[in-house]
Design an enzyme around this catalytic site. Structure first.
Site, PDB file in Angstrom:
ATOM      1  N   PRO A 164      -9.045   3.381  -4.983  1.00 20.79           N
ATOM      2  CA  PRO A 164     -10.179   2.789  -4.281  1.00 20.79           C
ATOM      3  C   PRO A 164     -10.037   2.780  -2.764  1.00 20.79           C
ATOM      4  O   PRO A 164      -8.946   2.531  -2.228  1.00 20.79           O
ATOM      5  CB  PRO A 164     -10.209   1.347  -4.807  1.00 20.79           C
ATOM      6  CG  PRO A 164      -9.584   1.430  -6.151  1.00 20.79           C
ATOM      7  CD  PRO A 164      -8.543   2.511  -6.059  1.00 20.79           C
ATOM      8  N   ASN A 165     -11.160   3.056  -2.110  1.00 21.45           N
ATOM      9  CA  ASN A 165     -11.335   2.995  -0.654  1.00 21.45           C
ATOM     10  C   ASN A 165     -10.671   4.137   0.110  1.00 21.45           C
ATOM     11  O   ASN A 165     -10.856   4.262   1.323  1.00 21.45           O
ATOM     12  CB  ASN A 165     -10.856   1.643  -0.086  1.00 21.45           C
ATOM     13  CG  ASN A 165     -11.673   0.496  -0.628  1.00 21.45           C
ATOM     14  OD1 ASN A 165     -12.895   0.522  -0.524  1.00 21.45           O
ATOM     15  ND2 ASN A 165     -11.040  -0.493  -1.229  1.00 21.45           N
TER      16      ASN A 165
ATOM     17  N   ARG B  53     -11.760   4.104   7.898  1.00 24.31           N
ATOM     18  CA  ARG B  53     -11.261   2.829   7.402  1.00 24.31           C
ATOM     19  C   ARG B  53     -10.014   2.388   8.178  1.00 24.31           C
ATOM     20  O   ARG B  53      -8.971   3.058   8.099  1.00 24.31           O
ATOM     21  CB  ARG B  53     -10.877   3.031   5.927  1.00 24.31           C
ATOM     22  CG  ARG B  53     -10.229   1.844   5.299  1.00 24.31           C
ATOM     23  CD  ARG B  53      -9.586   2.198   3.973  1.00 24.31           C
ATOM     24  NE  ARG B  53      -9.097   0.995   3.363  1.00 24.31           N
ATOM     25  CZ  ARG B  53      -8.210   0.965   2.399  1.00 24.31           C
ATOM     26  NH1 ARG B  53      -7.728   2.079   1.901  1.00 24.31           N
ATOM     27  NH2 ARG B  53      -7.808  -0.181   1.912  1.00 24.31           N
TER      28      ARG B  53
ATOM     29  N   TYR C  44      -4.383   3.091   8.784  1.00 25.82           N
ATOM     30  CA  TYR C  44      -4.326   4.227   7.860  1.00 25.82           C
ATOM     31  C   TYR C  44      -4.426   5.584   8.549  1.00 25.82           C
ATOM     32  O   TYR C  44      -4.293   6.617   7.886  1.00 25.82           O
ATOM     33  CB  TYR C  44      -5.427   4.085   6.797  1.00 25.82           C
ATOM     34  CG  TYR C  44      -5.250   2.833   5.956  1.00 25.82           C
ATOM     35  CD1 TYR C  44      -4.122   2.683   5.146  1.00 25.82           C
ATOM     36  CD2 TYR C  44      -6.179   1.798   5.989  1.00 25.82           C
ATOM     37  CE1 TYR C  44      -3.932   1.537   4.390  1.00 25.82           C
ATOM     38  CE2 TYR C  44      -5.999   0.649   5.230  1.00 25.82           C
ATOM     39  CZ  TYR C  44      -4.884   0.516   4.433  1.00 25.82           C
ATOM     40  OH  TYR C  44      -4.695  -0.610   3.681  1.00 25.82           O
TER      41      TYR C  44
ATOM     42  N   ASN D 156      -1.725   7.760  -4.658  1.00 23.21           N
ATOM     43  CA  ASN D 156      -1.874   6.550  -3.855  1.00 23.21           C
ATOM     44  C   ASN D 156      -2.898   5.698  -4.591  1.00 23.21           C
ATOM     45  O   ASN D 156      -4.092   5.977  -4.530  1.00 23.21           O
ATOM     46  CB  ASN D 156      -2.357   6.874  -2.438  1.00 23.21           C
ATOM     47  CG  ASN D 156      -2.449   5.626  -1.576  1.00 23.21           C
ATOM     48  OD1 ASN D 156      -2.430   4.505  -2.090  1.00 23.21           O
ATOM     49  ND2 ASN D 156      -2.560   5.810  -0.274  1.00 23.21           N
TER      50      ASN D 156
ATOM     51  N   ALA E 241      -5.409  -0.375  -3.544  1.00 24.09           N
ATOM     52  CA  ALA E 241      -5.126  -1.760  -3.918  1.00 24.09           C
ATOM     53  C   ALA E 241      -4.744  -1.905  -5.390  1.00 24.09           C
ATOM     54  O   ALA E 241      -4.100  -2.906  -5.765  1.00 24.09           O
ATOM     55  CB  ALA E 241      -6.323  -2.651  -3.589  1.00 24.09           C
TER      56      ALA E 241
ATOM     57  N   GLU F  40       4.657   7.803  -5.944  1.00 24.78           N
ATOM     58  CA  GLU F  40       3.674   6.857  -5.392  1.00 24.78           C
ATOM     59  C   GLU F  40       3.732   6.969  -3.868  1.00 24.78           C
ATOM     60  O   GLU F  40       4.822   6.920  -3.288  1.00 24.78           O
ATOM     61  CB  GLU F  40       4.075   5.450  -5.852  1.00 24.78           C
ATOM     62  CG  GLU F  40       3.210   4.335  -5.340  1.00 24.78           C
ATOM     63  CD  GLU F  40       3.756   2.961  -5.779  1.00 24.78           C
ATOM     64  OE1 GLU F  40       4.531   2.876  -6.757  1.00 24.78           O
ATOM     65  OE2 GLU F  40       3.410   1.989  -5.107  1.00 24.78           O
TER      66      GLU F  40
ATOM     67  N   HIS G 206       2.071   5.660  -0.110  1.00 21.20           N
ATOM     68  CA  HIS G 206       1.236   4.751   0.690  1.00 21.20           C
ATOM     69  C   HIS G 206       1.254   5.214   2.131  1.00 21.20           C
ATOM     70  O   HIS G 206       2.330   5.506   2.675  1.00 21.20           O
ATOM     71  CB  HIS G 206       1.747   3.309   0.600  1.00 21.20           C
ATOM     72  CG  HIS G 206       1.713   2.800  -0.799  1.00 21.20           C
ATOM     73  ND1 HIS G 206       0.538   2.465  -1.423  1.00 21.20           N
ATOM     74  CD2 HIS G 206       2.690   2.648  -1.715  1.00 21.20           C
ATOM     75  CE1 HIS G 206       0.798   2.110  -2.671  1.00 21.20           C
ATOM     76  NE2 HIS G 206       2.106   2.212  -2.868  1.00 21.20           N
TER      77      HIS G 206
ATOM     78  N   ARG H 162       3.509  -5.653   5.563  1.00 19.49           N
ATOM     79  CA  ARG H 162       2.145  -6.181   5.636  1.00 19.49           C
ATOM     80  C   ARG H 162       2.058  -7.471   4.802  1.00 19.49           C
ATOM     81  O   ARG H 162       3.061  -8.128   4.567  1.00 19.49           O
ATOM     82  CB  ARG H 162       1.165  -5.096   5.184  1.00 19.49           C
ATOM     83  CG  ARG H 162       1.234  -3.840   6.085  1.00 19.49           C
ATOM     84  CD  ARG H 162       0.221  -2.792   5.680  1.00 19.49           C
ATOM     85  NE  ARG H 162      -1.133  -3.308   5.793  1.00 19.49           N
ATOM     86  CZ  ARG H 162      -2.181  -2.753   5.155  1.00 19.49           C
ATOM     87  NH1 ARG H 162      -2.001  -1.689   4.388  1.00 19.49           N
ATOM     88  NH2 ARG H 162      -3.387  -3.271   5.301  1.00 19.49           N
TER      89      ARG H 162
HETATM   90  C1  DQA Z   1      -2.427   1.654   0.649  1.00 27.27           C
HETATM   91  C2  DQA Z   1      -1.882   0.222   0.748  1.00 27.27           C
HETATM   92  C3  DQA Z   1      -2.646  -0.720  -0.158  1.00 27.27           C
HETATM   93  O1  DQA Z   1      -2.141  -2.027  -0.040  1.00 27.27           O
HETATM   94  C4  DQA Z   1      -4.119  -0.727   0.198  1.00 27.27           C
HETATM   95  O2  DQA Z   1      -4.827  -1.555  -0.692  1.00 27.27           O
HETATM   96  C5  DQA Z   1      -4.698   0.634   0.248  1.00 27.27           C
HETATM   97  C6  DQA Z   1      -3.919   1.715   0.874  1.00 27.27           C
HETATM   98  C7  DQA Z   1      -1.765   2.593   1.663  1.00 27.27           C
HETATM   99  O3  DQA Z   1      -1.948   3.791   1.524  1.00 27.27           O
HETATM  100  O4  DQA Z   1      -1.116   2.142   2.612  1.00 27.27           O
HETATM  101  O5  DQA Z   1      -5.840   0.863  -0.151  1.00 27.27           O
HETATM  102  O6  DQA Z   1      -2.137   2.141  -0.653  1.00 27.27           O
END
Ligand code: DQA
Length: 144
Positions: free
Chosen positions: A11-12, A19, A24, A75, A78, A99, A101, A108
């Site tokens: 998501p996102n 964003r 990011y 990735n 959340a 995984e 990020h 954070r």
């Molecule tokens: C993320 C870190 C997560 O906590 C966040 O919700 C994201 C992006 C990252 O790439 O740093 O959507 O996965």
């Protein structure tokens, strides 16, 4: 047939570039996918990219494509922190999972310090921005 790596975004992450760029970065999801696809092609690997804002759609994709993939770079956004059905779908796979990020989740908010995906992953890369995806791919290339 060449081996396929799944590159999965939660998501996102479709909003990358717009964003919270201070967290990011300015690189878009299309640019990340293109960079990974290009490097994989040099190494004779195919990449199948998928992004969804919906956990069920991510589970469907992992079920449909995961069993015959050589590896997964994910990735989970959340869902990293609470996505148990995604975690269980990934746990079914035999292929290695990395995984990724973009941000260093450990410096954070506290809720980002827990990953329900990490226990089913081979490894994790956090805090190295978009290059983290390429570094994950290099690990797969080195395994060949
Ligand atoms: C993320 C870190 C997560 O906590 C966040 O919700 C994201 C992006 C990252 O790439 O740093 O959507 O996965």
């Amino acid at each position: 047939m060449s081996q396929t790596i799944l590159l999965i975004h939660g998501p996102n992450l479709n909003m990358l570039g717009k964003r919270e760029p201070e967290i990011y970065g300015a690189t878009t999801l299309d640019e990340i996918n293109a960079a990974v696809i290009a490097r994989a092609a040099e190494a004779g690997l195919q990449v199948h990219c998928f992004q969804s804002n919906h956990e069920g759609a991510l589970v469907d994709f992992v079920q449909a494509e995961g069993m015959h993939a050589a590896g997964v770079i994910i990735n989970p956004g959340a869902l990293t922190h609470y996505g148990l059905s995604l975690r269980d779908a990934l746990a079914m796979l035999r292929a290695p999972i990395i995984e990724v990020h973009l941000s260093n989740v450990y410096r954070r908010e506290a809720f980002r310090h827990t990953s329900v995906v990490a226990p089913v992953a081979t490894g994790q890369i956090a805090g190295l921005g978009w290059r983290g995806y390429l570094l994950a791919l290099e690990w797969f290339i080195a395994q060949q």
